[in-house]
Design an enzyme around this catalytic site. Structure first.
Site, short mmCIF file in Angstrom:
data_model
loop_
_atom_site.label_atom_id
_atom_site.label_comp_id
_atom_site.label_asym_id
_atom_site.label_seq_id
_atom_site.Cartn_x
_atom_site.Cartn_y
_atom_site.Cartn_z
N SER A 11 0.81 -1.22 0.00
CA SER A 11 0.00 0.00 0.00
C SER A 11 0.85 1.28 0.00
O SER A 11 0.32 2.36 -0.22
CB SER A 11 -0.93 0.01 1.22
OG SER A 11 -0.19 0.27 2.38
N ALA A 16 0.24 1.56 -6.12
CA ALA A 16 -0.90 1.94 -5.30
C ALA A 16 -1.16 3.45 -5.45
O ALA A 16 -2.30 3.88 -5.65
CB ALA A 16 -0.64 1.57 -3.84
N ASP A 86 5.51 -6.79 8.29
CA ASP A 86 6.60 -7.36 7.51
C ASP A 86 6.01 -8.64 6.93
O ASP A 86 5.77 -9.61 7.66
CB ASP A 86 7.79 -7.68 8.44
CG ASP A 86 8.90 -8.40 7.69
OD1 ASP A 86 8.65 -8.85 6.54
OD2 ASP A 86 10.00 -8.50 8.24
N LYS A 149 1.25 -8.34 -12.25
CA LYS A 149 2.31 -9.00 -12.99
C LYS A 149 3.66 -8.70 -12.34
O LYS A 149 3.72 -7.76 -11.55
CB LYS A 149 2.29 -8.55 -14.44
CG LYS A 149 2.62 -7.06 -14.63
CD LYS A 149 2.97 -6.71 -16.05
CE LYS A 149 4.45 -6.73 -16.28
NZ LYS A 149 4.96 -5.77 -17.25
N ASP A 178 -3.79 -7.81 -16.04
CA ASP A 178 -3.00 -7.37 -17.19
C ASP A 178 -3.65 -6.04 -17.54
O ASP A 178 -4.77 -6.02 -18.07
CB ASP A 178 -3.11 -8.36 -18.34
CG ASP A 178 -2.20 -7.94 -19.49
OD1 ASP A 178 -2.26 -6.75 -19.89
OD2 ASP A 178 -1.41 -8.77 -19.97
N HIS A 179 -2.99 -4.95 -17.23
CA HIS A 179 -3.71 -3.67 -17.32
C HIS A 179 -4.12 -3.34 -18.75
O HIS A 179 -5.02 -2.53 -18.97
CB HIS A 179 -2.93 -2.53 -16.64
CG HIS A 179 -1.81 -1.98 -17.45
ND1 HIS A 179 -0.58 -2.57 -17.55
CD2 HIS A 179 -1.72 -0.85 -18.19
CE1 HIS A 179 0.22 -1.84 -18.32
NE2 HIS A 179 -0.45 -0.78 -18.72
N HIS A 241 1.02 -8.42 -22.30
CA HIS A 241 0.17 -7.42 -22.96
C HIS A 241 -0.05 -7.72 -24.45
O HIS A 241 -1.18 -7.69 -24.94
CB HIS A 241 0.77 -6.02 -22.85
CG HIS A 241 1.12 -5.62 -21.45
ND1 HIS A 241 0.34 -5.94 -20.37
CD2 HIS A 241 2.16 -4.90 -20.95
CE1 HIS A 241 0.88 -5.44 -19.26
NE2 HIS A 241 1.99 -4.81 -19.58
N LYS A 341 11.20 0.00 -26.42
CA LYS A 341 11.48 1.23 -25.68
C LYS A 341 12.27 2.17 -26.59
O LYS A 341 12.92 1.73 -27.53
CB LYS A 341 12.34 0.91 -24.45
CG LYS A 341 11.68 -0.06 -23.47
CD LYS A 341 10.99 0.67 -22.35
CE LYS A 341 10.39 -0.29 -21.34
NZ LYS A 341 9.19 0.24 -20.71
C1 BG6 Z 1 4.19 -2.25 -18.08
C2 BG6 Z 1 5.64 -2.47 -18.37
O1 BG6 Z 1 3.54 -3.46 -17.83
O2 BG6 Z 1 3.57 -1.61 -19.20
C3 BG6 Z 1 6.34 -1.17 -18.70
O3 BG6 Z 1 6.27 -3.07 -17.26
C4 BG6 Z 1 5.62 -0.46 -19.82
O4 BG6 Z 1 7.69 -1.37 -19.07
C5 BG6 Z 1 4.13 -0.36 -19.51
O5 BG6 Z 1 6.18 0.84 -19.94
C6 BG6 Z 1 3.38 0.21 -20.69
O6 BG6 Z 1 2.05 0.45 -20.33
P1 BG6 Z 1 1.19 1.58 -21.01
O7 BG6 Z 1 -0.14 1.48 -20.38
O8 BG6 Z 1 1.88 2.88 -20.77
O9 BG6 Z 1 1.19 1.27 -22.49
#
Ligand code: BG6
Length: 483
Positions: A11, A16, A86, A149, A178-179, A241, A341
């Protein structure tokens, strides 16, 4: 909506602050949080409840997409308590259980417990083991686990982690984040296909020449050298992703969109994905690493000169690949993916390139652009259809035109809002099922081994470019180009 206790491991961490608290706040103001909820923040720091609440408040002020109202904020913060723990120490968990129960009694809420693991993966195992022993998961209501992840480092470690988690939680209780699956435009893919007969009719090998998934980033390794140099683009982006985006675009539409059907269809895609062998990794997958270059008029160092990167590192900061889905639906259609990158632009998008009818165009114009469907996921969000049209202002020449709808960026919910809201509702549609995770690692595994043995070339690309030339050659083989 069920009342709920969030037990948040990690948190005081960055995720967070940047994502979870702003998401909870936005859900709160949109009345998508249960009437009664308790958040117990856990961390090693010796914070009081008030200190914790002030930190949550700061985070929301800094990172929330919507403006903050002081009074609403005060109400929101009343749900937050802090407990110093902890998480490697078994004893602290008994106390934690007490704190959780006390709050449940105070608020008179059922024992619905959402355990949210937002900590270093090194701690997953010990945390799960202590959670199991603590009695936190012996609830009268439901229990769920949200886990961030990376889910494993390779196929074997992912299996091990899953075995461990499965001793405490059932698959239907596990929400693997997985965002990318929470991004509104990713959640829109199925709807687009489903609700538009025009698109639905064309979404197959008869009409589609190829599909391309790009996730390019401007940023470099930033301050994450220790993590990134061990994972590279293949684990950081592709295994999760990018393969999720591939599943979402290529799955067969289920009759009914629910978690079970969607995840079954995604699994089928992964089962049909042509496996790689170590012998053909170098041919099908291009790995790159950024050298120095210029981005937005600024000189940026190459990967090897970034702070914390070991001399001579062969880590991949770029991956491009050609994939084939060997089923009736997609036979013969190449899927191209690329991510990296320090590229020219920040852009996540899916481009579907349509075939020209019978290989020939009625207008016999060699330069006639193909029809494209472009799904912009981030930072722009929208859908564009590229068609050809006669331009009377230019001697009646055919020119590509774009039918475009784009979303105002600011009013769309953040991925974490959508995902947390789903987890609260118990909807797993946009969370990765274990089958998907395992099959993704399985596909990636020969690539990991090839890179471990260093038997594939590493192409250096200039920072600020769109990756190494080899990535263009990969797609040019079939006569295509990146869009
Ligand atoms: C993350 C990676 O899961 O996704 C990062 O660890 C990456 O390295 C990021 O920059 C990219 O996410 P987004 O939402 O900015 O495309």
């Amino acid at each position: 909506m069920d009342s709920i206790s969030f037990i948040l491991f990690g948190s005081t961490g960055d995720l967070a602050k940047r994502k979870i608290y702003p998401a909870l706040y936005n859900l709160f103001i949109e009345k998508s949080m249960p009437q009664s909820f308790s958040v117990i923040g856990l961390g090693r720091r010796d914070w009081s409840h008030e200190e914790f609440q002030r930190n949550v408040e700061d985070a929301v002020y800094t990172f929330s997409r919507s403006s903050v109202d002081k009074e609403t904020m005060e109400q929101f913060l009343q749900s937050f308590r802090y407990h110093s723990l902890d998480l490697t120490e078994r004893e602290g968990y008994d106390q934690l259980l007490k704190v959780v129960q006390e709050r449940e009694n105070e608020l008179n809420i059922v024992e619905n417990r959402m355990i949210y693991l937002s900590v270093s993966p090194k701690l997953f195992d010990i945390a799960i083991s202590n959670i199991e022993k603590s009695g936190l998961t012996d609830t009268k209501g439901w229990k769920r686990l949200i886990i961030e992840k990376p889910f494993g480092h390779d196929l074997e470690s992912a299996r091990e982690l899953n075995r461990r988690i499965s001793t405490v939680f059932e698959e239907k209780e596990i929400y693997r984040i997985d965002h990318y699956l929470g991004k509104p435009m990713v959640q829109n893919i199925e709807a687009l296909e489903h609700s538009n007969p025009v698109l639905q009719a064309l979404w197959n090998k008869e009409y589609i020449a190829n599909m391309q998934i790009t996730a390019s980033e401007i940023v470099g390794v930033e301050s994450r050298a220790g993590y990134y140099d061990k994972v590279g683009a293949i684990r950081d982006m592709v295994q999760n992703h990018i393969l999720q985006l591939l599943m979402m675009t290529s799955m067969h539409l289920p009759h009914e969109m629910n978690a079970e059907n969607v995840r079954n269809q995604k699994k089928k895609v992964m089962e049909s994905l042509r496996p790689l062998t170590k012998a053909n990794v170098a041919k099908e997958v291009i790995r790159g690493q950024y050298g120095p270059g210029v981005i937005n008029d600024e000189n940026v160092p190459g990967y090897l000169d970034e702070e914390g990167i070991p001399a001579g590192s062969r880590n991949d900061t770029f991956i491009a690949a050609r994939l084939w889905i060997d089923n009736d639906f997609w036979e013969g259609v190449p899927f191209y993916i690329r991510t990296g990158k320090r590229m020219k632009e920040k852009s996540t998008r899916i481009v579907i390139e349509f075939k020209s009818p019978e290989g020939k165009n009625r207008f016999e114009d060699e330069n006639l652009a193909p029809n494209l469907l472009i799904i912009e996921i981030s930072p722009n969000k929208g859908v564009t259809l590229q068609l050809n049209s006669k331009n009377s202002l230019n001697n009646g020449k055919l020119e590509p035109v774009h039918i475009n709808f784009s979303k105002d960026q600011s009013d769309l919910p953040e991925a974490y809002e959508l995902l947390i809201a789903d987890a609260i509702k118990g909807d797993q549609t946009y969370f990765a099922h274990w089958n998907e995770v395992e099959l993704s690692w399985q596909w990636v595994q020969p690539i990991l081994e090839t890179y471990e043995e260093d038997t594939a070339p590493l192409h250096i690309y200039e920072a600020g470019s769109m990756g190494p030339k080899a990535a263009n050659e990969l797609i040019n083989k079939e006569g295509f180009r990146w869009w």
